[in-house]
Every structure is written in structure tokens, then in C-alpha cells.
Scaffold this motif. Sequence first.
Motif, PDB file in Angstrom:
ATOM      1  N   ASP A 122       0.764  -1.132   0.048  1.00 45.31           N
ATOM      2  CA  ASP A 122      -0.059   0.033   0.004  1.00 45.31           C
ATOM      3  C   ASP A 122       0.924   1.067   0.242  1.00 45.31           C
ATOM      4  OD1 ASP A 122      -2.563   1.336  -0.341  1.00 45.31           O
ATOM      5  OD2 ASP A 122      -3.038   0.847   2.015  1.00 45.31           O
ATOM      6  N   ARG A 123       0.352   2.124  -0.777  1.00 43.51           N
ATOM      7  CA  ARG A 123       1.233   3.589  -0.818  1.00 43.51           C
ATOM      8  C   ARG A 123       0.973   4.465   0.236  1.00 43.51           C
ATOM      9  NH1 ARG A 123       1.494   4.984  -7.259  1.00 43.51           N
ATOM     10  NH2 ARG A 123       2.879   3.321  -7.877  1.00 43.51           N
ATOM     11  N   VAL A 124       1.705   4.928   1.078  1.00 43.56           N
ATOM     12  CA  VAL A 124       1.701   5.828   1.980  1.00 43.56           C
ATOM     13  C   VAL A 124       2.815   6.966   2.154  1.00 43.56           C
ATOM     14  CG1 VAL A 124       0.312   4.243   3.562  1.00 43.56           C
ATOM     15  CG2 VAL A 124       2.942   4.605   3.757  1.00 43.56           C
ATOM     16  N   PRO A 125       2.282   8.171   2.333  1.00 43.93           N
ATOM     17  CA  PRO A 125       3.277   9.259   2.356  1.00 43.93           C
ATOM     18  C   PRO A 125       4.418   8.856   3.364  1.00 43.93           C
ATOM     19  CG  PRO A 125       1.060  10.031   2.276  1.00 43.93           C
ATOM     20  CD  PRO A 125       0.903   8.643   2.628  1.00 43.93           C
ATOM     21  N   TYR A 126       5.522   9.354   3.210  1.00 39.70           N
ATOM     22  CA  TYR A 126       6.613   9.173   4.188  1.00 39.70           C
ATOM     23  C   TYR A 126       6.565   9.620   5.693  1.00 39.70           C
ATOM     24  CZ  TYR A 126      11.146   9.466   5.868  1.00 39.70           C
ATOM     25  OH  TYR A 126      12.521   9.425   6.698  1.00 39.70           O
ATOM     26  N   VAL A 127       5.658  10.563   5.779  1.00 40.08           N
ATOM     27  CA  VAL A 127       5.676  11.196   7.207  1.00 40.08           C
ATOM     28  C   VAL A 127       4.638  10.091   7.717  1.00 40.08           C
ATOM     29  CG1 VAL A 127       5.682  13.311   6.482  1.00 40.08           C
ATOM     30  CG2 VAL A 127       3.512  12.310   6.246  1.00 40.08           C
ATOM     31  N   LEU A 128       4.221   9.146   7.233  1.00 41.56           N
ATOM     32  CA  LEU A 128       2.980   8.261   7.826  1.00 41.56           C
ATOM     33  C   LEU A 128       3.991   6.943   8.253  1.00 41.56           C
ATOM     34  CD1 LEU A 128      -0.334   8.418   6.087  1.00 41.56           C
ATOM     35  CD2 LEU A 128       0.461   9.737   8.114  1.00 41.56           C
ATOM     36  N   GLY A 129       5.139   6.663   7.744  1.00 42.03           N
ATOM     37  CA  GLY A 129       5.961   5.748   8.167  1.00 42.03           C
ATOM     38  C   GLY A 129       6.239   4.930   6.881  1.00 42.03           C
ATOM     39  N   PRO A 130       6.974   3.755   6.921  1.00 43.77           N
ATOM     40  CA  PRO A 130       7.190   3.022   5.756  1.00 43.77           C
ATOM     41  C   PRO A 130       5.937   2.170   5.255  1.00 43.77           C
ATOM     42  CG  PRO A 130       7.721   1.779   7.785  1.00 43.77           C
ATOM     43  CD  PRO A 130       7.331   3.092   8.204  1.00 43.77           C
ATOM     44  N   ARG A 131       6.372   2.004   3.899  1.00 42.16           N
ATOM     45  CA  ARG A 131       5.243   1.360   3.107  1.00 42.16           C
ATOM     46  C   ARG A 131       4.884  -0.158   3.547  1.00 42.16           C
ATOM     47  NH1 ARG A 131       6.045   3.087  -3.375  1.00 42.16           N
ATOM     48  NH2 ARG A 131       5.666   5.078  -3.101  1.00 42.16           N
ATOM     49  N   VAL A 151      -0.871   3.558  11.051  1.00 43.28           N
ATOM     50  CA  VAL A 151      -0.037   4.786  10.512  1.00 43.28           C
ATOM     51  C   VAL A 151      -0.084   5.870  11.596  1.00 43.28           C
ATOM     52  CG1 VAL A 151      -0.407   4.335   8.021  1.00 43.28           C
ATOM     53  CG2 VAL A 151      -2.251   5.545   9.662  1.00 43.28           C
ATOM     54  N   ARG A 152       0.820   6.584  11.674  1.00 42.38           N
ATOM     55  CA  ARG A 152       0.987   7.714  12.748  1.00 42.38           C
ATOM     56  C   ARG A 152       1.789   8.960  12.110  1.00 42.38           C
ATOM     57  NH1 ARG A 152       4.906   9.359  16.241  1.00 42.38           N
ATOM     58  NH2 ARG A 152       4.010  10.259  18.307  1.00 42.38           N
ATOM     59  N   SER A 153       1.245  10.047  12.414  1.00 44.71           N
ATOM     60  CA  SER A 153       1.928  11.394  11.964  1.00 44.71           C
ATOM     61  C   SER A 153       2.151  12.484  13.212  1.00 44.71           C
ATOM     62  CB  SER A 153       1.098  11.986  10.676  1.00 44.71           C
ATOM     63  OG  SER A 153       1.938  13.253  10.466  1.00 44.71           O
ATOM     64  N   ASP A 154       3.277  13.188  12.976  1.00 44.03           N
ATOM     65  CA  ASP A 154       3.494  14.099  14.102  1.00 44.03           C
ATOM     66  C   ASP A 154       3.102  15.694  13.344  1.00 44.03           C
ATOM     67  OD1 ASP A 154       4.132  12.415  16.154  1.00 44.03           O
ATOM     68  OD2 ASP A 154       6.408  12.490  15.298  1.00 44.03           O
ATOM     69  N   LEU A 155       2.854  15.529  12.200  1.00 45.09           N
ATOM     70  CA  LEU A 155       2.309  16.677  11.331  1.00 45.09           C
ATOM     71  C   LEU A 155       0.922  16.725  11.073  1.00 45.09           C
ATOM     72  CD1 LEU A 155       5.491  17.178   9.190  1.00 45.09           C
ATOM     73  CD2 LEU A 155       5.146  18.239  11.434  1.00 45.09           C
ATOM     74  N   GLY A 277       7.763  22.830  12.245  1.00 41.86           N
ATOM     75  CA  GLY A 277       7.857  21.611  12.738  1.00 41.86           C
ATOM     76  C   GLY A 277       6.707  21.470  13.973  1.00 41.86           C
ATOM     77  N   PRO A 278       6.598  20.359  14.637  1.00 37.60           N
ATOM     78  CA  PRO A 278       5.668  19.917  15.459  1.00 37.60           C
ATOM     79  C   PRO A 278       5.706  20.884  16.661  1.00 37.60           C
ATOM     80  CG  PRO A 278       6.953  18.310  15.162  1.00 37.60           C
ATOM     81  CD  PRO A 278       7.359  18.941  14.177  1.00 37.60           C
ATOM     82  N   ASP A 279       6.852  21.508  17.106  1.00 29.87           N
ATOM     83  CA  ASP A 279       7.191  22.144  18.299  1.00 29.87           C
ATOM     84  C   ASP A 279       7.242  23.484  17.977  1.00 29.87           C
ATOM     85  OD1 ASP A 279       7.335  19.457  19.838  1.00 29.87           O
ATOM     86  OD2 ASP A 279       9.204  19.351  19.641  1.00 29.87           O
ATOM     87  N   SER A 280       6.766  24.160  16.794  1.00 33.62           N
ATOM     88  CA  SER A 280       6.904  25.467  16.521  1.00 33.62           C
ATOM     89  C   SER A 280       5.855  26.305  17.190  1.00 33.62           C
ATOM     90  CB  SER A 280       6.934  25.820  15.204  1.00 33.62           C
ATOM     91  OG  SER A 280       5.693  25.157  14.531  1.00 33.62           O
ATOM     92  N   ALA A 281       6.169  27.693  17.159  1.00 33.96           N
ATOM     93  CA  ALA A 281       4.979  28.246  17.746  1.00 33.96           C
ATOM     94  C   ALA A 281       3.658  28.447  16.988  1.00 33.96           C
ATOM     95  CB  ALA A 281       5.578  29.815  17.897  1.00 33.96           C
ATOM     96  N   PHE A 282       4.074  28.151  15.588  1.00 35.76           N
ATOM     97  CA  PHE A 282       2.843  28.287  14.971  1.00 35.76           C
ATOM     98  C   PHE A 282       1.940  27.237  15.157  1.00 35.76           C
ATOM     99  CE2 PHE A 282       0.449  27.195  10.651  1.00 35.76           C
ATOM    100  CZ  PHE A 282      -0.474  28.254  10.657  1.00 35.76           C
ATOM    101  N   GLU A 283       2.514  25.659  15.583  1.00 34.35           N
ATOM    102  CA  GLU A 283       1.719  24.703  15.815  1.00 34.35           C
ATOM    103  C   GLU A 283       1.128  24.885  17.074  1.00 34.35           C
ATOM    104  OE1 GLU A 283       1.020  22.286  13.530  1.00 34.35           O
ATOM    105  OE2 GLU A 283       2.102  23.171  11.844  1.00 34.35           O
ATOM    106  N   TRP A 284       1.771  25.654  17.892  1.00 37.02           N
ATOM    107  CA  TRP A 284       1.089  25.687  19.442  1.00 37.02           C
ATOM    108  C   TRP A 284      -0.254  26.444  19.126  1.00 37.02           C
ATOM    109  CZ3 TRP A 284      -0.772  28.950  22.801  1.00 37.02           C
ATOM    110  CH2 TRP A 284      -1.018  28.537  24.064  1.00 37.02           C
ATOM    111  N   ALA A 285      -0.136  27.445  18.341  1.00 37.67           N
ATOM    112  CA  ALA A 285      -1.168  28.461  18.216  1.00 37.67           C
ATOM    113  C   ALA A 285      -2.387  27.642  17.361  1.00 37.67           C
ATOM    114  CB  ALA A 285      -0.901  29.620  17.218  1.00 37.67           C
ATOM    115  N   VAL A 286      -2.104  26.869  16.587  1.00 36.90           N
ATOM    116  CA  VAL A 286      -3.130  26.037  15.689  1.00 36.90           C
ATOM    117  C   VAL A 286      -3.885  24.953  16.584  1.00 36.90           C
ATOM    118  CG1 VAL A 286      -3.596  24.389  13.901  1.00 36.90           C
ATOM    119  CG2 VAL A 286      -2.120  26.358  13.402  1.00 36.90           C
ATOM    120  N   SER A 287      -2.948  24.628  17.586  1.00 31.58           N
ATOM    121  CA  SER A 287      -3.487  23.636  18.599  1.00 31.58           C
ATOM    122  C   SER A 287      -4.409  24.204  19.562  1.00 31.58           C
ATOM    123  CB  SER A 287      -2.473  22.778  19.256  1.00 31.58           C
ATOM    124  OG  SER A 287      -3.004  21.901  20.379  1.00 31.58           O
TER     125      SER A 287
END
Length: 460
Positions: A122-131, A151-155, A277-287
Motif C-alpha cells: 500500500d502506498r503511504v506518504p513518508y510522514v506516515l511511516g514505511p510502506r 500509521v502515525r503522523s506528528d504533522l 515543525g511540530p514544536d514550533s510556535a505556529f503549531e502551538w497556536a493552531v492547537s
Amino acid sequence: MTTAGTTAGAVHAEGDRGDRGDRSGVRTALAGLTTRGRSFLAAGVAAAICAYVLGQSDLLRVGLLLAVLPLVCAAVLYRTRYRVAGSRRLSPGRVPVGSEARVHLRMENVSRLPTGLLMLQDRVPYVLGPRPRFVLDRVEAGGRREVSYRVRSDLRGRYPLGPLQLRLSDPFGMCELTRSFSTYDTLTVIPRVEPLPPVRLSGEAMGYGDGRQRSLALAGEDDVIPRGYRYGDDLRRVHWRSTARYGELMVRREEQPQRARCTVLLDTRAIAYAGAGPDSAFEWAVSGAASVLVHMLERGFSVRLLTDTGTSVPGEGSGGFAGVNQESADAAGLMMDTLAVVDHSDEEGLSRAYDVLRGGNEGLLVAFLGDLDEEQAAVLARMRQRGGGALAFLLDSGTWLREPADVPGASDRRGEWLRMLREAGWTALGVPRGASLEELWRQADRERSGLAAASGGEGP
């Protein structure tokens, strides 16, 4: 065999018809030879040549056997007539950042012949893990096999899953043919939502706590105060006495009791944030924006998501999404889907958001802001006059990359903007790196309580 939350498709492992199809089929079958098949073919040709040169008939028979075996396997595999149907199901289809989702695959042999060895990928994007890859043994006619992977993503984002690829192999491993399904699914990774305590933010006269607007929403009283005419209002609701008094067209509002409102303003300007990245200020604001939206929906508010570009969630009404009803979960999901893909904008200021809020009673206004300048701080100060209460979380993105002591003037600059917002009536809080929104939410309640006590219990 397509159901809700499931995509399905079928591939046919059978040869084409016609001369053109046969030529293309031969090339496809020969291209599918594995390393073992190519080695057998090369060894057979070499043995045949040596047998011809040396005049050894026994070696010629061995060479022909080695050369013919992979060719026969490729022909049989290409001409095999069976159909395989596959489906994919996500559980769940929407997950928060850092959480896992499980993908279930089901393969079914819908032909009358058993299959050989099947290999799934199954084709999955790289950020979700290996195929993910699976090997299935012989599947009997009408039989099915089920496999799953995680599958799991930090983004945040929307990630396509598929299409599913099926590799057919002969029993000797001489040839492999790849078939692809045409369908795919989409996994939505939404911002992380932090539970917030049910504080009252006392001192707010409008839009929150026990203020007048909240009481009207709960008690269901009729609001008989006329308001200015807006485009689209029914002319039968025109209040002529008030129109003559104020000199402009006024309409009655008694048909709809006032509901407590909350607008969440998310600053997405690229110039207002540094880092990614997941620890940036923008991601904190979105969360943070996601957490406040869900919290206010659960408390029965009509909520609206607004960005610096002046846009809101598609499908959102003029009054926002209403909470505490059967559609609140769908409303939350729609806003989470919007926040899952929100990105930096090219805007240089907050004037568009101010234009949207101008002239309206927006109730409680909660803003998540990046770096400001004097002009944008002045816009926010005027924006405060448009709503009931106003709460601002100010992120100095430079301190999220380095220690504040390493950023010359960072504390002074942030303190100046906080002072300007507080003088304009905002409850403004600075957000240090790694801060907890829950603690800041409680701190905002304490500051509003102190303000209300100092002013004799009246809001600003």
C-alpha cells in the motif's frame, strides 16, 4: 462492495486480446521476470551456445530446459484468468497529531480459480511511516484474506493512502506482475486538542460567564431591541418607529433569542512566526485555537473560526456553528478539518480580520497571535471594541527557537505589545516556549477576576 469509510476495487490478472495486445503482453511478461528468472534464462542461453559449439546434445537439452522454464512461467502467469477484489477501511479516518490509525485491507478472490502467491503493498506518504508489505498464500476461489497496519503522523495534514498494489508471482518465483487498484483513501491528521477547565472568566459583561448575553441564550427571552438593517433581512421585520427615531432602517430581533457567541481569531501570517515543525510556535497556536473551539462548542456557544485573511470555515453561518445540539460534532469535525490544512498566509497585517469583525457583536473574542508591530497592535486595540470580552495569547516566535536571553530586546518588545493590548481592554498573556494552554486558561480567569473586583464587578 463499497461501504461507508471503505474504498474497494478489482484487478484482473488476465491477458489482452488482439495482435497489438499480444505484443504488449509479451513485453509486459518479459519485463516481469525476476532476478531468478533472468538468471535461468541467461544460463539456459549460455548452455545452449556452449552445447552448439562443443557438440554436446545433453547440454543442449539442459540449456533449453533452463531457458524455457522462466518463459513458460511468465506466459502462464500473464494468461492466468482470475479476478481479485480489494478494499481498504480506516479506523478512524480522523486522528489527532501523534495518535495512531489502523488501516484494514481485505483481499477477495472473486474468480473460480485459486490464486498463487500474492504480495500486497500500500502506498503511504513518508510522514506516515514505511510502506506496508504483506505476503498472502494461495487464496481459494471465493476466499478472502484480511491484514492491517498502523500509521502515525506528528504533522497535521490530509494524507492519501493508496492506491493498493498487488504483485502476482508464479510458484517458482520466476516472474512477478504488478497490478494497481485505482481507489485511495484520505487520512486527516487534526491538531492536538487540550482539554480546558470550565472557568467562568468572570467580569465579562457580554458573551461569556454569567453576563447578560449568556443569560438570554439560556433563558430563551425575546430580544426586542431593534438593530440596523442588514442585507438579506426580511422587510416585514422593519421596525418603523425605531427607523424614524434613528434615521436609518431598523429591524426587529424578537424572533431569535440572542445566543452566546465566541470568535476564535488565528493569526497565520508567515512574517509573524519563525521556525517550523511540530514544536514550533505556529503549531502551538493552531492547537490552541482547536482546543478553544472544541471547548466553547461543548459549552453551548455559537463559535466561529476566523483567520487574518478574513476567511472562516466553509459552510459556517453568519453566527457561527451552534453548540450543544446534534450537529455540534459535525461542526467540530468541519473546523478540525480546516485547521488540519491551515498554513501560513502572505498577509502583512490583521486589517482583513478587523473588517470582518467591524460593526458586529461577536461576544467573546479569543485571539492566538504571532509577532506584532505597533500598527498591528493598534488594529487589535480597535478590534477589542467590537466584541464583549477579549482574550489574547501572544507568542514571540523568536523565543521558541532560542532562549529569550539570546534574543536582544525580546522581552521588552513583547512587554510593549502586551501593555498596549491590556490598555485597550484585552486580557493579554504572553506564551513562553512549551507553555500549557490549560494553565494559561486558568491564569486568564484569575486576571479577569482581579479586573472585575477592581472595577466593582463590571466588565470593561
